[in-house]
Design a protein around this motif. Sequence first.
Motif, mmCIF file in Angstrom:
data_model
loop_
_atom_site.group_PDB
_atom_site.id
_atom_site.type_symbol
_atom_site.label_atom_id
_atom_site.label_comp_id
_atom_site.label_asym_id
_atom_site.label_seq_id
_atom_site.Cartn_x
_atom_site.Cartn_y
_atom_site.Cartn_z
ATOM 1 N N PHE A 38 0.855 -1.193 0.000
ATOM 2 C CA PHE A 38 0.000 0.000 0.000
ATOM 3 C C PHE A 38 0.893 1.247 0.000
ATOM 4 C CE2 PHE A 38 -3.609 -2.033 2.791
ATOM 5 C CZ PHE A 38 -4.005 -2.822 1.716
ATOM 6 N N ILE A 101 -4.972 5.942 -0.097
ATOM 7 C CA ILE A 101 -4.144 4.728 -0.093
ATOM 8 C C ILE A 101 -4.220 4.158 -1.508
ATOM 9 C CG2 ILE A 101 -3.999 2.347 0.700
ATOM 10 C CD1 ILE A 101 -3.243 3.905 2.981
ATOM 11 N N PRO A 103 -3.222 1.007 -3.962
ATOM 12 C CA PRO A 103 -2.716 -0.365 -3.943
ATOM 13 C C PRO A 103 -1.543 -0.526 -4.917
ATOM 14 C CG PRO A 103 -4.777 -0.249 -5.184
ATOM 15 C CD PRO A 103 -4.545 1.118 -4.610
ATOM 16 N N THR A 105 0.620 -3.390 -6.975
ATOM 17 C CA THR A 105 0.604 -4.785 -7.436
ATOM 18 C C THR A 105 1.669 -4.955 -8.521
ATOM 19 O OG1 THR A 105 -1.795 -4.860 -7.012
ATOM 20 C CG2 THR A 105 -0.877 -6.602 -8.388
ATOM 21 N N GLN A 115 -7.508 6.985 -13.134
ATOM 22 C CA GLN A 115 -7.159 7.431 -11.782
ATOM 23 C C GLN A 115 -5.799 8.127 -11.747
ATOM 24 O OE1 GLN A 115 -7.929 3.556 -9.691
ATOM 25 N NE2 GLN A 115 -9.198 4.825 -8.382
ATOM 26 N N ALA B 39 -7.479 -4.579 4.954
ATOM 27 C CA ALA B 39 -8.097 -4.815 3.648
ATOM 28 C C ALA B 39 -8.479 -3.465 3.041
ATOM 29 C CB ALA B 39 -9.336 -5.690 3.798
ATOM 30 N N LEU B 40 -7.933 -3.198 1.863
ATOM 31 C CA LEU B 40 -8.309 -1.997 1.107
ATOM 32 C C LEU B 40 -9.395 -2.380 0.112
ATOM 33 C CD1 LEU B 40 -7.697 0.970 0.045
ATOM 34 C CD2 LEU B 40 -6.125 -0.125 -1.557
ATOM 35 N N SER B 42 -11.405 -0.477 -2.885
ATOM 36 C CA SER B 42 -11.245 0.807 -3.582
ATOM 37 C C SER B 42 -11.824 0.734 -4.991
ATOM 38 C CB SER B 42 -9.742 1.138 -3.629
ATOM 39 O OG SER B 42 -9.528 2.396 -4.212
ATOM 40 N N VAL B 100 -12.108 2.423 1.288
ATOM 41 C CA VAL B 100 -12.074 2.241 2.744
ATOM 42 C C VAL B 100 -10.985 1.221 3.072
ATOM 43 C CG1 VAL B 100 -14.516 2.802 3.119
ATOM 44 C CG2 VAL B 100 -13.842 0.415 2.791
ATOM 45 N N ILE B 101 -10.486 1.337 4.289
ATOM 46 C CA ILE B 101 -9.555 0.341 4.832
ATOM 47 C C ILE B 101 -10.289 -0.367 5.969
ATOM 48 C CG2 ILE B 101 -7.463 0.016 6.209
ATOM 49 C CD1 ILE B 101 -6.512 0.772 3.629
ATOM 50 N N VAL B 102 -10.359 -1.677 5.886
ATOM 51 C CA VAL B 102 -11.042 -2.452 6.916
ATOM 52 C C VAL B 102 -9.993 -3.225 7.720
ATOM 53 C CG1 VAL B 102 -12.820 -4.166 7.370
ATOM 54 C CG2 VAL B 102 -13.005 -2.700 5.342
ATOM 55 N N LYS B 133 -7.604 -5.393 -1.922
ATOM 56 C CA LYS B 133 -6.210 -5.786 -1.677
ATOM 57 C C LYS B 133 -6.009 -5.897 -0.174
ATOM 58 C CE LYS B 133 -1.647 -5.584 -3.255
ATOM 59 N NZ LYS B 133 -1.201 -5.920 -4.614
ATOM 60 N N ILE B 134 -5.512 -7.043 0.257
ATOM 61 C CA ILE B 134 -5.359 -7.323 1.684
ATOM 62 C C ILE B 134 -3.882 -7.579 1.943
ATOM 63 C CG2 ILE B 134 -6.142 -8.754 3.620
ATOM 64 C CD1 ILE B 134 -8.520 -9.618 1.739
ATOM 65 N N LEU C 40 -4.150 2.646 11.645
ATOM 66 C CA LEU C 40 -5.540 2.906 11.262
ATOM 67 C C LEU C 40 -6.317 3.306 12.511
ATOM 68 C CD1 LEU C 40 -7.993 2.595 9.218
ATOM 69 C CD2 LEU C 40 -8.180 0.255 10.097
ATOM 70 N N SER C 42 -10.222 4.114 13.377
ATOM 71 C CA SER C 42 -11.491 3.961 12.661
ATOM 72 C C SER C 42 -12.657 3.802 13.631
ATOM 73 C CB SER C 42 -11.372 2.720 11.758
ATOM 74 O OG SER C 42 -12.521 2.570 10.959
ATOM 75 N N HIS C 98 -14.954 8.081 8.292
ATOM 76 C CA HIS C 98 -14.964 7.324 9.561
ATOM 77 C C HIS C 98 -13.598 6.797 9.960
ATOM 78 C CE1 HIS C 98 -14.978 3.789 6.975
ATOM 79 N NE2 HIS C 98 -14.722 3.061 8.023
ATOM 80 N N GLU C 99 -12.569 7.089 9.171
ATOM 81 C CA GLU C 99 -11.251 6.502 9.459
ATOM 82 C C GLU C 99 -10.140 7.388 8.929
ATOM 83 O OE1 GLU C 99 -11.442 2.901 7.082
ATOM 84 O OE2 GLU C 99 -10.903 4.008 5.285
ATOM 85 N N ILE C 101 -5.661 7.001 8.227
ATOM 86 C CA ILE C 101 -4.426 6.214 8.309
ATOM 87 C C ILE C 101 -3.310 7.191 8.654
ATOM 88 C CG2 ILE C 101 -2.683 4.977 6.976
ATOM 89 C CD1 ILE C 101 -4.852 3.143 7.170
#
Lengths: 137, 137, 137
Positions: A38, A101, A103, A105, A115, B39-40, B42, B100-102, B133-134, C40, C42, C98-99, C101
């Motif tokens: 990230f 954030i 990603p 890859t 984007q 986890a992203l 997006s 979001v980031i979870v 993406k995690i 994070l 959140s 809500h979050e 980083i």
Amino acid sequence: MKSYTDYMWFNTKNKVEFINITGEVETCLKKSLIKEGFALVSAMHITAGVFVNDAESGLLEDIKEWAEKVAPFNINYRHHRTGETNGDAHLKNLLIGHEVIVPVTKGEFDFGPWQQIYYAEFDGQRRKRLIVKIIGE
Amino acid sequence: MKSYTDYMWFNTKNKVEFINITGEVETCLKKSLIKEGFALVSAMHITAGVFVNDAESGLLEDIKEWAEKVAPFNINYRHHRTGETNGDAHLKNLLIGHEVIVPVTKGEFDFGPWQQIYYAEFDGQRRKRLIVKIIGE
Amino acid sequence: MKSYTDYMWFNTKNKVEFINITGEVETCLKKSLIKEGFALVSAMHITAGVFVNDAESGLLEDIKEWAEKVAPFNINYRHHRTGETNGDAHLKNLLIGHEVIVPVTKGEFDFGPWQQIYYAEFDGQRRKRLIVKIIGE
């Protein structure tokens, strides 16, 4: 886990200015040697934002006009009792967000076709900083 | 560090549609075998968003109405000189946010009781993509 | 990769209240022993937010007033058919986010001079929770 940290400085000519920083952030990614992870791109001042959107000049003007409509300059903000006149820039920062954030890859930003990463200055004509931090492997 | 990358495609019937993707993103998490991490989620297009909120149908309609009020359709956006008519969808993406980031704890999303992940399409009726993406361990 | 997870509980006196949690989140960072990574922060409820901005009391009141203007209380929200009256708090959560980083460099938050982390309660007077999750090395 690898991590990479870099900073960018801005000193815009105009109070409000949007700057496409996708290329510079890609350079950070190349230097980081990170292939999966990230990238955080985050304004370090509370009167500037970072967003991802389309590199289309008309749209960028629409976004500026919209931000001014939703979070307008107003001489009467309480914050101005401190001597500042940038209350609206704080609100625009909250509206647009101050960080994204991205990603990563296979060593590239995992972006859709349009984007692009923008630095959104809402209170320019002074030196301000942004952080790029990438974590991964 | 482990990483896991997956994509979802959408082609909504309506121009504006909110889709609960919590279950699909959980499936990604199970496949990733990641127990602790982030986890992203997006949107890869700049006219769609991702948000976390309540799975309550009345509220989802309130959110649509609110987004239209704050970032309305307007034929006169400069962006429309390019032939597009989706300027409002770009602004709604900025309003709601595109990612979001979870947090992931013990192999599960570390969510409160009502948190659900939504894909927010603001310019549908075409194929669009989202990345999950995690990263973690 | 290391990870650290902690939670904070809030039960505010007022319906709307902004609480500076920078110090508590720094305590989590110290406990985590993480030197390079991402934190994070959140909200785990969908009627509260987290933002980064300036610790200036006038500005905090401006932000409250602005959130009420852009996402006002309205008895007629469809969400209220469920018996709730907090539709506006859901919208304010989407407006503010809500979050956040926060980048961690050399064991410290890599913040600009005025960045502070705020918990933004929009539907208080009940117990609500926030997660701090830090990953890195």
